[in-house]
Write a protein that holds these residues in place. Structure first.
Motif, PDB file in Angstrom:
ATOM      1  N   ALA A  22       0.605  -1.190  -0.186  1.00  0.00           N
ATOM      2  CA  ALA A  22      -0.073  -0.058  -0.052  1.00  0.00           C
ATOM      3  C   ALA A  22       0.762   1.144  -0.088  1.00  0.00           C
ATOM      4  CB  ALA A  22      -0.885   0.015   1.316  1.00  0.00           C
ATOM      5  N   ASP A  23       1.957   1.372   0.645  1.00  0.00           N
ATOM      6  CA  ASP A  23       2.821   2.410   0.848  1.00  0.00           C
ATOM      7  C   ASP A  23       3.489   2.815  -0.492  1.00  0.00           C
ATOM      8  OD1 ASP A  23       2.417   2.725   3.400  1.00  0.00           O
ATOM      9  OD2 ASP A  23       4.243   1.969   4.194  1.00  0.00           O
ATOM     10  N   ALA A  24       3.723   1.531  -1.266  1.00  0.00           N
ATOM     11  CA  ALA A  24       4.251   1.846  -2.429  1.00  0.00           C
ATOM     12  C   ALA A  24       3.449   2.344  -3.723  1.00  0.00           C
ATOM     13  CB  ALA A  24       4.987   0.529  -3.046  1.00  0.00           C
ATOM     14  N   LEU A  25       2.318   1.776  -3.650  1.00  0.00           N
ATOM     15  CA  LEU A  25       1.011   2.109  -4.460  1.00  0.00           C
ATOM     16  C   LEU A  25       0.768   3.814  -4.032  1.00  0.00           C
ATOM     17  CD1 LEU A  25      -1.391  -0.699  -4.216  1.00  0.00           C
ATOM     18  CD2 LEU A  25       0.397  -0.196  -6.168  1.00  0.00           C
ATOM     19  N   ASP A  26       0.845   4.075  -2.750  1.00  0.00           N
ATOM     20  CA  ASP A  26       0.515   5.283  -2.509  1.00  0.00           C
ATOM     21  C   ASP A  26       1.315   6.408  -3.184  1.00  0.00           C
ATOM     22  OD1 ASP A  26      -1.540   6.613  -1.005  1.00  0.00           O
ATOM     23  OD2 ASP A  26      -0.697   5.950   0.847  1.00  0.00           O
ATOM     24  N   ILE A  27       2.712   5.975  -3.190  1.00  0.00           N
ATOM     25  CA  ILE A  27       3.903   6.789  -3.541  1.00  0.00           C
ATOM     26  C   ILE A  27       3.942   6.946  -5.318  1.00  0.00           C
ATOM     27  CG2 ILE A  27       6.348   6.933  -4.112  1.00  0.00           C
ATOM     28  CD1 ILE A  27       6.762   5.687  -1.193  1.00  0.00           C
ATOM     29  N   ALA A  28       3.359   5.866  -5.844  1.00  0.00           N
ATOM     30  CA  ALA A  28       3.240   5.809  -7.215  1.00  0.00           C
ATOM     31  C   ALA A  28       2.112   6.771  -7.674  1.00  0.00           C
ATOM     32  CB  ALA A  28       2.800   4.535  -7.767  1.00  0.00           C
ATOM     33  N   ILE A  29       1.027   6.737  -7.019  1.00  0.00           N
ATOM     34  CA  ILE A  29      -0.190   7.696  -7.267  1.00  0.00           C
ATOM     35  C   ILE A  29       0.218   9.208  -7.088  1.00  0.00           C
ATOM     36  CG2 ILE A  29      -2.543   8.463  -6.437  1.00  0.00           C
ATOM     37  CD1 ILE A  29      -2.821   5.112  -5.580  1.00  0.00           C
ATOM     38  N   ALA A  30       0.922   9.372  -5.989  1.00  0.00           N
ATOM     39  CA  ALA A  30       1.445  10.778  -5.619  1.00  0.00           C
ATOM     40  C   ALA A  30       2.196  11.277  -6.952  1.00  0.00           C
ATOM     41  CB  ALA A  30       2.095  10.830  -4.336  1.00  0.00           C
ATOM     42  N   LEU A  31       2.997  10.448  -7.393  1.00  0.00           N
ATOM     43  CA  LEU A  31       3.934  10.818  -8.417  1.00  0.00           C
ATOM     44  C   LEU A  31       3.350  10.910  -9.859  1.00  0.00           C
ATOM     45  CD1 LEU A  31       7.091   8.686  -7.539  1.00  0.00           C
ATOM     46  CD2 LEU A  31       6.769  11.341  -7.394  1.00  0.00           C
ATOM     47  N   ARG A  32       2.405   9.888 -10.087  1.00  0.00           N
ATOM     48  CA  ARG A  32       1.816  10.041 -11.469  1.00  0.00           C
ATOM     49  C   ARG A  32       0.601  10.084 -11.616  1.00  0.00           C
ATOM     50  NH1 ARG A  32       4.203   4.930 -11.628  1.00  0.00           N
ATOM     51  NH2 ARG A  32       1.918   4.162 -12.591  1.00  0.00           N
ATOM     52  N   GLY A  33      -0.173   9.823 -10.412  1.00  0.00           N
ATOM     53  CA  GLY A  33      -1.761  10.108 -10.408  1.00  0.00           C
ATOM     54  C   GLY A  33      -2.117   8.508 -10.815  1.00  0.00           C
ATOM     55  N   ARG A  34      -1.420   7.399 -10.724  1.00  0.00           N
ATOM     56  CA  ARG A  34      -2.059   6.260 -10.928  1.00  0.00           C
ATOM     57  C   ARG A  34      -1.135   5.163 -10.448  1.00  0.00           C
ATOM     58  NH1 ARG A  34      -6.643   4.979 -12.739  1.00  0.00           N
ATOM     59  NH2 ARG A  34      -6.988   2.545 -13.041  1.00  0.00           N
ATOM     60  N   ALA A  35      -1.557   3.884 -10.260  1.00  0.00           N
ATOM     61  CA  ALA A  35      -0.455   3.000  -9.796  1.00  0.00           C
ATOM     62  C   ALA A  35      -0.924   1.670 -10.254  1.00  0.00           C
ATOM     63  CB  ALA A  35      -0.013   3.024  -8.179  1.00  0.00           C
ATOM     64  N   SER A  36      -0.039   0.549 -10.340  1.00  0.00           N
ATOM     65  CA  SER A  36      -0.588  -0.778 -10.771  1.00  0.00           C
ATOM     66  C   SER A  36       0.227  -1.728  -9.537  1.00  0.00           C
ATOM     67  CB  SER A  36      -0.074  -1.295 -11.981  1.00  0.00           C
ATOM     68  OG  SER A  36       1.381  -0.960 -12.234  1.00  0.00           O
ATOM     69  N   VAL A  37      -0.626  -2.887  -9.532  1.00  0.00           N
ATOM     70  CA  VAL A  37      -0.208  -4.114  -8.698  1.00  0.00           C
ATOM     71  C   VAL A  37      -0.412  -5.211  -9.131  1.00  0.00           C
ATOM     72  CG1 VAL A  37      -2.281  -3.637  -7.032  1.00  0.00           C
ATOM     73  CG2 VAL A  37      -0.480  -4.938  -6.244  1.00  0.00           C
ATOM     74  N   ALA A  38       0.277  -6.098  -9.094  1.00  0.00           N
ATOM     75  CA  ALA A  38       0.130  -7.510  -9.568  1.00  0.00           C
ATOM     76  C   ALA A  38       0.067  -8.603  -8.261  1.00  0.00           C
ATOM     77  CB  ALA A  38       1.052  -8.094 -10.672  1.00  0.00           C
ATOM     78  N   LEU A  39      -0.981  -9.192  -8.409  1.00  0.00           N
ATOM     79  CA  LEU A  39      -1.173 -10.136  -6.992  1.00  0.00           C
ATOM     80  C   LEU A  39      -0.980 -11.624  -7.495  1.00  0.00           C
ATOM     81  CD1 LEU A  39      -4.167  -8.274  -5.377  1.00  0.00           C
ATOM     82  CD2 LEU A  39      -1.751  -8.151  -4.712  1.00  0.00           C
ATOM     83  N   SER A  40      -0.240 -12.598  -6.655  1.00  0.00           N
ATOM     84  CA  SER A  40      -0.113 -13.967  -7.096  1.00  0.00           C
ATOM     85  C   SER A  40      -1.241 -14.652  -6.350  1.00  0.00           C
ATOM     86  CB  SER A  40       1.144 -14.216  -6.496  1.00  0.00           C
ATOM     87  OG  SER A  40       2.427 -13.808  -7.141  1.00  0.00           O
ATOM     88  N   GLY A  41      -1.551 -15.931  -6.974  1.00  0.00           N
ATOM     89  CA  GLY A  41      -2.561 -16.658  -6.297  1.00  0.00           C
ATOM     90  C   GLY A  41      -1.869 -17.769  -5.533  1.00  0.00           C
ATOM     91  N   GLY A  42      -2.379 -19.052  -5.547  1.00  0.00           N
ATOM     92  CA  GLY A  42      -1.795 -20.225  -5.013  1.00  0.00           C
ATOM     93  C   GLY A  42      -2.275 -20.250  -3.541  1.00  0.00           C
ATOM     94  N   THR A  43      -1.932 -20.753  -2.607  1.00  0.00           N
ATOM     95  CA  THR A  43      -2.380 -21.232  -1.185  1.00  0.00           C
ATOM     96  C   THR A  43      -2.446 -20.041  -0.238  1.00  0.00           C
ATOM     97  OG1 THR A  43      -0.602 -22.456  -0.625  1.00  0.00           O
ATOM     98  CG2 THR A  43      -2.233 -23.647  -1.799  1.00  0.00           C
ATOM     99  N   THR A  44      -1.150 -19.248  -0.306  1.00  0.00           N
ATOM    100  CA  THR A  44      -0.615 -18.567   0.913  1.00  0.00           C
ATOM    101  C   THR A  44      -1.373 -16.999   0.890  1.00  0.00           C
ATOM    102  OG1 THR A  44       1.277 -18.093   0.002  1.00  0.00           O
ATOM    103  CG2 THR A  44       1.004 -20.043   1.457  1.00  0.00           C
TER     104      THR A  44
END
Length: 227
Positions: A22-44
């Protein structure tokens, strides 16, 4: 460069990894106005994702991507999306733009479609979350798959079937170009393979992931005395 953050237990590690993302996304939004995150699946990852989607972010400015997916019909319980989508839709993150891997169309069509999704982003993915399998795999990248390890490989690829199911996965170039990779590894059973990951062991798929910056969030059971 990889930063190591050690938590007392798995629950604390889950929440801490969510905060890092969340902190990294916050920084990206502050810098560019938008952010992206890729989330893994699996079991954990699901407890971590459940923490993440309830954090107070400008979710309307976030693109949520999948790291990997099993090739199965829409709604099939083996699909990572079958768990990810409800977590997002029933939370503050419902304002985000979710980009599912459209594997119901078939692997090749899903790859072409997701290639267009990745190309539409404003540069590389800001944050990629990865897990670590006991055999050293990450995403759906396993040694022996026809996915080359170098940065000249396709950014998204099909793997050979695992557990009877074909997979579509982001490949090494997409992972290595990310602004930040956040590893989440918990449990005593991951201790040996975590040591190999931290050593950059190229004989495991996870050891071939080499982003510009990474944060490894683990619990004490996984890390042991290897600090």
């Amino acid at each position: 460069m990889t930063d190591l953050l050690v938590s007392d237990d798995a629950d604390t590690a889950d929440a801490r990894a969510a905060d890092v993302i969340a902190d990294a996304l916050d920084i990206a939004i502050a810098l560019r106005g938008r952010a992206s995150v890729a989330l893994s699946g699996g079991t954990t990852p699901w407890r971590m994702i459940a923490h993440l989607v309830h954090l107070p972010l400008a979710w309307h400015a976030v693109d949520v991507l999948q790291v990997d997916e099993r090739v199965a019909p829409d709604g099939d319980p083996v699909r990572n999306l079958s768990r990810l989508a409800p977590l997002i839709q029933e939370s503050a993150a419902s304002a985000a733009t979710l980009h599912p891997m459209r594997v119901a169309l078939g692997a090749n069509a899903a790859i072409a479609d997701y290639g267009r999704v990745l190309a539409s982003l404003d540069g590389p993915i800001d944050v990629v979350h990865l897990g670590l399998g006991e055999d050293g795999h990450t995403a759906s990248l396993t040694l022996g798959d026809p996915v080359p390890p170098g940065d000249h490989a396709p950014v998204i690829a099909t793997t050979q079937p695992h557990d009877g199911t074909l997979r579509v996965t982001l490949s090494y170039p997409a992972l290595n170009s990310a602004g930040l990779v956040v590893w989440l590894v918990t449990g005593r059973h991951k201790r040996d393979i975590l040591h190999r990951l931290r050593a950059g062991d190229p004989s495991i798929s996870a050891g071939r992931v080499a982003p510009r910056r990474a944060v490894l969030v683990a619990d004490r059971a996984a890390v042991g005395d290897d600090r």
